[in-house]
Design an enzyme around this catalytic site. Structure first.
Site, PDB file in Angstrom:
ATOM      1  N   ASP A  96       0.851  -1.181   0.000  1.00  0.00           N
ATOM      2  CA  ASP A  96       0.000   0.000   0.000  1.00  0.00           C
ATOM      3  C   ASP A  96       0.892   1.238   0.000  1.00  0.00           C
ATOM      4  O   ASP A  96       2.116   1.136   0.076  1.00  0.00           O
ATOM      5  CB  ASP A  96      -0.954  -0.011   1.189  1.00  0.00           C
ATOM      6  CG  ASP A  96      -0.229  -0.068   2.533  1.00  0.00           C
ATOM      7  OD1 ASP A  96       0.997   0.127   2.554  1.00  0.00           O
ATOM      8  OD2 ASP A  96      -0.894  -0.311   3.544  1.00  0.00           O
ATOM      9  N   ASP A 288      -8.058  -7.766   0.187  1.00  0.00           N
ATOM     10  CA  ASP A 288      -7.128  -8.036   1.283  1.00  0.00           C
ATOM     11  C   ASP A 288      -7.770  -7.637   2.589  1.00  0.00           C
ATOM     12  O   ASP A 288      -8.680  -6.813   2.616  1.00  0.00           O
ATOM     13  CB  ASP A 288      -5.821  -7.251   1.104  1.00  0.00           C
ATOM     14  CG  ASP A 288      -6.010  -5.786   1.495  1.00  0.00           C
ATOM     15  OD1 ASP A 288      -5.631  -5.435   2.640  1.00  0.00           O
ATOM     16  OD2 ASP A 288      -6.548  -5.005   0.698  1.00  0.00           O
ATOM     17  N   CYS A 326     -12.517 -29.430   7.185  1.00  0.00           N
ATOM     18  CA  CYS A 326     -11.292 -28.741   6.772  1.00  0.00           C
ATOM     19  C   CYS A 326     -10.112 -29.701   6.738  1.00  0.00           C
ATOM     20  O   CYS A 326      -9.952 -30.554   7.613  1.00  0.00           O
ATOM     21  CB  CYS A 326     -11.006 -27.582   7.727  1.00  0.00           C
ATOM     22  SG  CYS A 326      -9.526 -26.631   7.321  1.00  0.00           S
ATOM     23  N   CYS A 328      -6.860 -28.495   6.600  1.00  0.00           N
ATOM     24  CA  CYS A 328      -5.625 -27.776   6.936  1.00  0.00           C
ATOM     25  C   CYS A 328      -4.830 -28.568   7.974  1.00  0.00           C
ATOM     26  O   CYS A 328      -5.350 -29.470   8.632  1.00  0.00           O
ATOM     27  CB  CYS A 328      -5.935 -26.371   7.444  1.00  0.00           C
ATOM     28  SG  CYS A 328      -6.531 -26.275   9.146  1.00  0.00           S
ATOM     29  N   CYS A 331      -6.451 -28.561  11.517  1.00  0.00           N
ATOM     30  CA  CYS A 331      -7.614 -29.419  11.712  1.00  0.00           C
ATOM     31  C   CYS A 331      -7.270 -30.905  11.570  1.00  0.00           C
ATOM     32  O   CYS A 331      -7.922 -31.749  12.186  1.00  0.00           O
ATOM     33  CB  CYS A 331      -8.715 -29.039  10.732  1.00  0.00           C
ATOM     34  SG  CYS A 331      -9.462 -27.432  11.106  1.00  0.00           S
ATOM     35  N   HIS A 357      -5.275 -22.075  10.113  1.00  0.00           N
ATOM     36  CA  HIS A 357      -6.622 -22.519   9.739  1.00  0.00           C
ATOM     37  C   HIS A 357      -7.395 -21.407   9.035  1.00  0.00           C
ATOM     38  O   HIS A 357      -8.009 -21.632   7.972  1.00  0.00           O
ATOM     39  CB  HIS A 357      -7.421 -22.987  10.957  1.00  0.00           C
ATOM     40  CG  HIS A 357      -8.879 -23.128  10.627  1.00  0.00           C
ATOM     41  ND1 HIS A 357      -9.369 -24.211   9.932  1.00  0.00           N
ATOM     42  CD2 HIS A 357      -9.942 -22.285  10.829  1.00  0.00           C
ATOM     43  CE1 HIS A 357     -10.664 -24.042   9.732  1.00  0.00           C
ATOM     44  NE2 HIS A 357     -11.030 -22.877  10.267  1.00  0.00           N
TER      45      HIS A 357
END
Length: 374
Positions: A96, A288, A326, A328, A331, A357
């Site tokens: 930015d 974002d 999930c 991930c 998890c 996660h």
């Protein structure tokens, strides 16, 4: 060489595309994790690279110009070869302009047509950001996509205040555009990457006033420097600053209609999972937000069953995963009871596991959007 943006197909207003950037390609629509100080908080770079069921990970992340300017300094990062090498992240990045952070220092800054004088929130030292200086700092950092210096109007703001602020943003946008194209060759990786340059986005402002948004979009899309160069993409700024969500939606929908269909369109600073789905389906290509990692550090996890405050007493003996659907690493391996224990004992691992996660959840949400399963 400038940014190349391919739109492969559309489904309603959703655009399935690819951004081709100096450090790689990015599938869109995309959610971009925020790495304020050249770090996505609590998550190592190698983990970021492998998130998601397909293992593609985050294809692009953000860094913050204001924070890196103050610490460790843009010249130090330039000498390291740019922010990619400094933080060991070989994939695309966006910075930015520093404007939002500077303007959030309401009691510590003074705005003039030349730029903004402000005092550091770290030590009170005095600094000055002009459009040219913001571009110089961003060139030194070397992100693939950089932003024109703008003023983010507070909310609520009167029509007159918003109009005047927008005029300043437009003047600064032209100065940013001219300075960027005169100095783009100074990016640290210019020679290494075959004389490619960064890509500069303009930021549409205008507060919650549709006529001002229309004027801002028109001015920016028509804007050219002395050599005929325009912006490589367009962001919609000044939203998610306290206005009702219905207003956010209206302003995004209104502004999208006014932006070029062949350029990437970026809504800054959003949002919750259902919001990013909604905005992508409206035609937004990039988004974002700090939310996935910030929420994680406060024990809030986004799941297929809704939001979980994993500190809750009801999870004390729940030995199932945070999200049963999930895949991930959090998890697959750890239970709700264990995550709750980590937060209650103040273990730093808690923030890492919850952040992994949440980021996985966001990236999977975008993947399902792109493949048409959501």
């Amino acid at each position: 060489m400038s940014l190349r943006f391919e739109i492969h197909n559309t489904h309603g207003n959703l655009r399935r595309g690819t951004l081709h950037l100096p450090h790689g390609s990015v599938q869109t629509p995309v959610f971009m994790p925020v790495g304020t100080a050249a770090s996505v908080k609590a998550v190592p770079q190698d983990t970021l690279e492998t998130l998601g069921d397909d293992g593609r990970g985050a294809e692009i992340i953000l860094a913050n110009t204001y924070h890196l300017y103050l610490r460790p300094g843009h010249d130090l990062i330039r000498r390291a070869g740019g922010v990619h090498k400094f933080m060991s992240w070989p994939r695309p990045m966006l910075t930015d302009s520093g404007g939002f952070q500077v303007f959030s220092l309401a009691a510590l800054r003074k705005i003039t047509p030349d730029g903004v004088e402000f005092r550091s929130h770290l030590d009170g030292s005095k600094h000055f950001f002009s459009p040219e200086h913001s571009i110089d700092v961003q060139i030194a950092l070397g992100a693939d996509i950089i932003m024109a210096f703008d003023e983010c109007t507070e909310h609520p703001a009167t029509y007159e205040r918003t109009r005047d602020s927008m005029g300043l943003t437009h003047a600064w946008a032209l100065r940013s555009l001219e300075h960027f194209h005169a100095n783009a060759h100074n990016v640290p990786w210019f020679a290494e990457l075959g004389s490619q340059r960064q890509n500069l986005y303009g930021i549409v402002q205008g507060g919650m006033y549709k006529d001002l948004r229309a004027e801002s979009a028109a001015r920016l899309t028509e804007m050219r420097d002395a050599n005929g160069n325009g912006f490589d993409g367009y962001a919609i700024g000044g939203l998610a600053v306290g206005e009702p969500r219905e207003v956010t939606r209206e302003i995004i929908a209104h502004t999208l209609e006014l932006l070029p269909k062949d350029k990437p369109r970026y809504v800054m600073g959003v949002g919750y999972p259902d919001e990013i789905v909604e905005y992508a389906k409206m035609g937004v290509d990039q988004m974002d937000c700090v939310l996935p990692t910030r929420a994680a550090r406060h024990a809030l996890m986004f799941t297929s069953e809704g939001r979980l405050n994993i500190r809750g007493k009801k999870f004390a003996e729940d030995h199932g995963p945070a999200d049963p659907t999930c895949n991930c690493t959090t998890c697959r391996r750890y239970s709700r009871a264990y995550l709750r224990h980590l937060f209650h004992t103040g273990e730093p691992l808690a923030a890492t596991l919850a952040s992994v996660h949440n980021l996985h959840f966001y990236l999977e949400t975008m993947r399902h959007l792109r493949d048409g399963s959501l």
